[in-house]
Design an enzyme around this catalytic site. Structure first.
Site, mmCIF file in Angstrom:
data_model
loop_
_atom_site.group_PDB
_atom_site.id
_atom_site.type_symbol
_atom_site.label_atom_id
_atom_site.label_comp_id
_atom_site.label_asym_id
_atom_site.label_seq_id
_atom_site.Cartn_x
_atom_site.Cartn_y
_atom_site.Cartn_z
ATOM 1 N N TYR A 11 -115.254 -18.245 -18.371
ATOM 2 C CA TYR A 11 -114.441 -17.027 -18.330
ATOM 3 C C TYR A 11 -112.936 -17.338 -18.347
ATOM 4 O O TYR A 11 -112.219 -16.980 -19.289
ATOM 5 C CB TYR A 11 -114.836 -16.212 -17.103
ATOM 6 C CG TYR A 11 -113.966 -15.005 -16.824
ATOM 7 C CD1 TYR A 11 -113.559 -14.152 -17.845
ATOM 8 C CD2 TYR A 11 -113.565 -14.711 -15.520
ATOM 9 C CE1 TYR A 11 -112.770 -13.040 -17.588
ATOM 10 C CE2 TYR A 11 -112.795 -13.602 -15.243
ATOM 11 C CZ TYR A 11 -112.378 -12.773 -16.282
ATOM 12 O OH TYR A 11 -111.599 -11.690 -16.013
ATOM 13 N N ILE A 12 -112.451 -18.029 -17.337
ATOM 14 C CA ILE A 12 -110.999 -18.270 -17.278
ATOM 15 C C ILE A 12 -110.599 -19.316 -18.320
ATOM 16 O O ILE A 12 -109.586 -19.169 -19.005
ATOM 17 C CB ILE A 12 -110.555 -18.665 -15.849
ATOM 18 C CG1 ILE A 12 -111.001 -17.576 -14.847
ATOM 19 C CG2 ILE A 12 -109.042 -18.865 -15.786
ATOM 20 C CD1 ILE A 12 -110.742 -17.895 -13.398
ATOM 21 N N TYR A 141 -118.203 -23.634 -0.997
ATOM 22 C CA TYR A 141 -117.435 -23.453 -2.238
ATOM 23 C C TYR A 141 -115.949 -23.715 -1.978
ATOM 24 O O TYR A 141 -115.317 -24.558 -2.630
ATOM 25 C CB TYR A 141 -117.642 -22.032 -2.791
ATOM 26 C CG TYR A 141 -116.659 -21.683 -3.877
ATOM 27 C CD1 TYR A 141 -116.722 -22.313 -5.113
ATOM 28 C CD2 TYR A 141 -115.647 -20.749 -3.664
ATOM 29 C CE1 TYR A 141 -115.802 -22.015 -6.105
ATOM 30 C CE2 TYR A 141 -114.734 -20.440 -4.648
ATOM 31 C CZ TYR A 141 -114.808 -21.077 -5.866
ATOM 32 O OH TYR A 141 -113.888 -20.787 -6.844
ATOM 33 N N ASN A 170 -108.453 -12.762 -7.252
ATOM 34 C CA ASN A 170 -109.630 -12.301 -7.991
ATOM 35 C C ASN A 170 -109.328 -12.151 -9.476
ATOM 36 O O ASN A 170 -108.748 -11.144 -9.897
ATOM 37 C CB ASN A 170 -110.134 -10.985 -7.401
ATOM 38 C CG ASN A 170 -110.763 -11.192 -6.035
ATOM 39 O OD1 ASN A 170 -110.130 -11.726 -5.134
ATOM 40 N ND2 ASN A 170 -111.999 -10.796 -5.887
ATOM 41 N N ARG A 282 -121.305 -7.925 3.183
ATOM 42 C CA ARG A 282 -121.844 -9.164 2.605
ATOM 43 C C ARG A 282 -121.342 -10.329 3.460
ATOM 44 O O ARG A 282 -120.145 -10.380 3.774
ATOM 45 C CB ARG A 282 -121.340 -9.281 1.162
ATOM 46 C CG ARG A 282 -121.882 -10.447 0.388
ATOM 47 C CD ARG A 282 -121.486 -10.384 -1.070
ATOM 48 N NE ARG A 282 -120.060 -10.602 -1.291
ATOM 49 C CZ ARG A 282 -119.484 -10.647 -2.500
ATOM 50 N NH1 ARG A 282 -120.214 -10.475 -3.587
ATOM 51 N NH2 ARG A 282 -118.189 -10.852 -2.626
HETATM 52 N N1 UFG Z 1 -118.275 -6.102 -3.737
HETATM 53 C C1 UFG Z 1 -119.030 -4.973 -3.471
HETATM 54 N N2 UFG Z 1 -120.161 -4.781 -4.211
HETATM 55 C C2 UFG Z 1 -120.563 -5.648 -5.181
HETATM 56 C C3 UFG Z 1 -119.772 -6.793 -5.439
HETATM 57 C C4 UFG Z 1 -118.636 -6.982 -4.696
HETATM 58 O O1 UFG Z 1 -118.729 -4.174 -2.596
HETATM 59 O O2 UFG Z 1 -121.608 -5.434 -5.800
HETATM 60 C C5 UFG Z 1 -117.043 -6.307 -2.950
HETATM 61 C C6 UFG Z 1 -117.054 -7.580 -2.178
HETATM 62 O O3 UFG Z 1 -117.667 -7.388 -0.934
HETATM 63 C C7 UFG Z 1 -115.566 -7.898 -2.105
HETATM 64 C C8 UFG Z 1 -115.001 -7.328 -3.387
HETATM 65 O O4 UFG Z 1 -115.982 -6.410 -3.858
HETATM 66 O O5 UFG Z 1 -115.007 -7.208 -1.029
HETATM 67 C C9 UFG Z 1 -114.771 -8.370 -4.462
HETATM 68 O O6 UFG Z 1 -115.949 -9.131 -4.616
HETATM 69 P P1 UFG Z 1 -116.144 -10.193 -5.787
HETATM 70 O O7 UFG Z 1 -117.514 -10.762 -5.605
HETATM 71 O O8 UFG Z 1 -115.791 -9.579 -7.084
HETATM 72 O O9 UFG Z 1 -115.033 -11.262 -5.484
HETATM 73 P P2 UFG Z 1 -114.789 -12.113 -4.160
HETATM 74 O O10 UFG Z 1 -113.535 -11.581 -3.560
HETATM 75 O O11 UFG Z 1 -115.956 -12.198 -3.281
HETATM 76 O O12 UFG Z 1 -114.703 -13.544 -4.804
HETATM 77 C C10 UFG Z 1 -113.549 -14.031 -5.414
HETATM 78 C C11 UFG Z 1 -113.917 -15.110 -6.419
HETATM 79 C C12 UFG Z 1 -114.564 -16.278 -5.743
HETATM 80 C C13 UFG Z 1 -113.688 -16.737 -4.629
HETATM 81 C C14 UFG Z 1 -113.404 -15.602 -3.701
HETATM 82 C C15 UFG Z 1 -112.464 -15.976 -2.601
HETATM 83 O O13 UFG Z 1 -114.796 -14.561 -7.367
HETATM 84 O O14 UFG Z 1 -114.748 -17.310 -6.673
HETATM 85 O O15 UFG Z 1 -112.771 -14.556 -4.421
HETATM 86 O O16 UFG Z 1 -112.669 -15.107 -1.518
HETATM 87 F F1 UFG Z 1 -114.304 -17.705 -3.928
#
Ligand code: UFG
Length: 329
Positions: A11-12, A141, A170, A282
């Site tokens: 992706y990136i 990770y 993000n 989560r």
């Molecule tokens: N979320 C939902 N529902 C979903 C998916 C995500 O509510 O189905 C929420 C998550 O709880 C979070 C936000 O949306 O609050 C963003 O979630 P993502 O999974 O899109 O991204 P993250 O913030 O968890 O993860 C990103 C990067 C990771 C990195 C992380 C650091 O994708 O690689 O930030 O915290 F490790």
């Protein structure tokens, strides 16, 4: 510059390859195609299907293509999986990266750009996050990324390696011309999942946690356009000319958006209603993560083109609408 982009079909990485071409560099892509997509890379770009942990293959590419600088995007990045299968994460994200660095040093290549993450900060003690805050990852990770950061510091000191490590917030969005975009399997990221919920390709979006201590009870994140990320990487190249340079930069817009705000923005951009289910938190999600990226802006002259999350989502929507099955592979 002749640049090897490892994970250049991901992706990136694939977005960065296009930005390298736009900036007049010559990218060469290496990807093992475990997560990458061959069709995310233009056929005109030299492409090698190889693994970063294979020093013979890497060495051969470095010599054959006269590589001066290596960019490394080839990590496993599923936070939850890193907790249940840490071996995979230490093996790929740390051990294989060490093999790559050895292959580089053995071939006299001493410029390196590394994808790190805001996950190295864990649950930050202050917001917005500045680079000098303590790093205390809360999952393997983030730990493997921090381990590489520390390894890079030692290699810069001992072997004259020059590196820039970028701590992404993000990553989101897609190429402005709609040619490439985000296609993960499985997909776990919020924006593509909300778009698919809107179009009915997937089930309603689950909001993970509505009882956080945030304005609307859902998590705050800093969504940054993938092309803005890529441009910051390229802006760091000239700083790596001197030996033994070690640079760390946060890359985010500094504007937090909640999960509910993202859902509203997707509705505004697509004109579709997003079906929503409120769910429990989560595991391992910090309530709020957003960047102070003033260091990258000052030192690299990094200009954020996409400051509004709606504009980022509009690029993602363009890609998803035209490519509902992603790259189709
Ligand atoms: N979320 C939902 N529902 C979903 C998916 C995500 O509510 O189905 C929420 C998550 O709880 C979070 C936000 O949306 O609050 C963003 O979630 P993502 O999974 O899109 O991204 P993250 O913030 O968890 O993860 C990103 C990067 C990771 C990195 C992380 C650091 O994708 O690689 O930030 O915290 F490790």
């Amino acid at each position: 510059m002749d640049v090897l982009v490892i994970g250049g079909a991901g992706y990136i990485g694939s977005h960065c390859v296009r930005q390298l071409v736009a900036a007049g560099h010559r990218p060469v892509v290496m990807d093992n195609l475990v997560f990458g997509h061959r069709s995310a890379v233009s056929p005109e770009i030299p492409f090698y299907e190889a693994d970063l942990g294979d020093p013979a293959a890497v060495g051969e590419i470095l010599r054959k293509e006269s590589i001066e600088l290596v960019m490394h995007f080839a990590a496993f990045a599923y936070v939850g999986e890193s907790v249940t299968e840490p071996r995979k994460y230490y093996e790929n994200n740390f051990v294989a990266t060490l093999r790559l660095l050895e292959a580089m040093l053995d071939n006299g290549v001493k410029k390196f750009v590394f994808s790190s993450t805001c996950a190295t900060y864990g649950e930050p003690e202050r917001l917005p996050i500045v680079e000098s805050l303590p790093q205390a990852p809360i999952n393997p990770y983030g730990q493997t990324k921090l381990d590489v950061e520390n390894c890079l510091k030692a290699f810069a000191h001992a072997y004259g390696l020059s590196f820039a490590a970028f701590r992404y917030f993000n990553a989101a969005g897609a190429a402005e011309d709609g040619s490439i975009g985000e296609d993960h399997s499985p997909e776990t990221h919020l924006i593509p999942l909300v778009i698919d919920a809107a179009t009915g390709r997937r089930e309603p979006i689950k909001i993970f946690g509505t009882d956080y201590d945030t304005p609307d009870g859902t998590c705050l994140r800093d969504y940054v356009h993938v092309d803005d990320l890529s441009r910051a990487h390229i802006a760091a190249f000239e700083k790596l000319e001197a030996p033994g340079v070690g640079l760390f930069y946060n890359l985010g817009t500094g504007r937090p958006n909640s999960v509910r705000e993202i859902i509203k923005a997707v509705e505004a951009v697509t004109g579709l209603k997003v079906p929503v289910v409120e769910d429990v938190r989560r595991a391992g999600d910090p309530p709020a993560l957003y960047a102070d990226s003033s260091k990258a802006q000052k030192e690299l002259g990094w200009e954020i083109k996409f400051t509004e999350v709606k504009d980022i989502i509009a690029t993602a929507w363009r890609w998803h609408e035209a490519n509902p099955n992603g790259f189709g592979d």
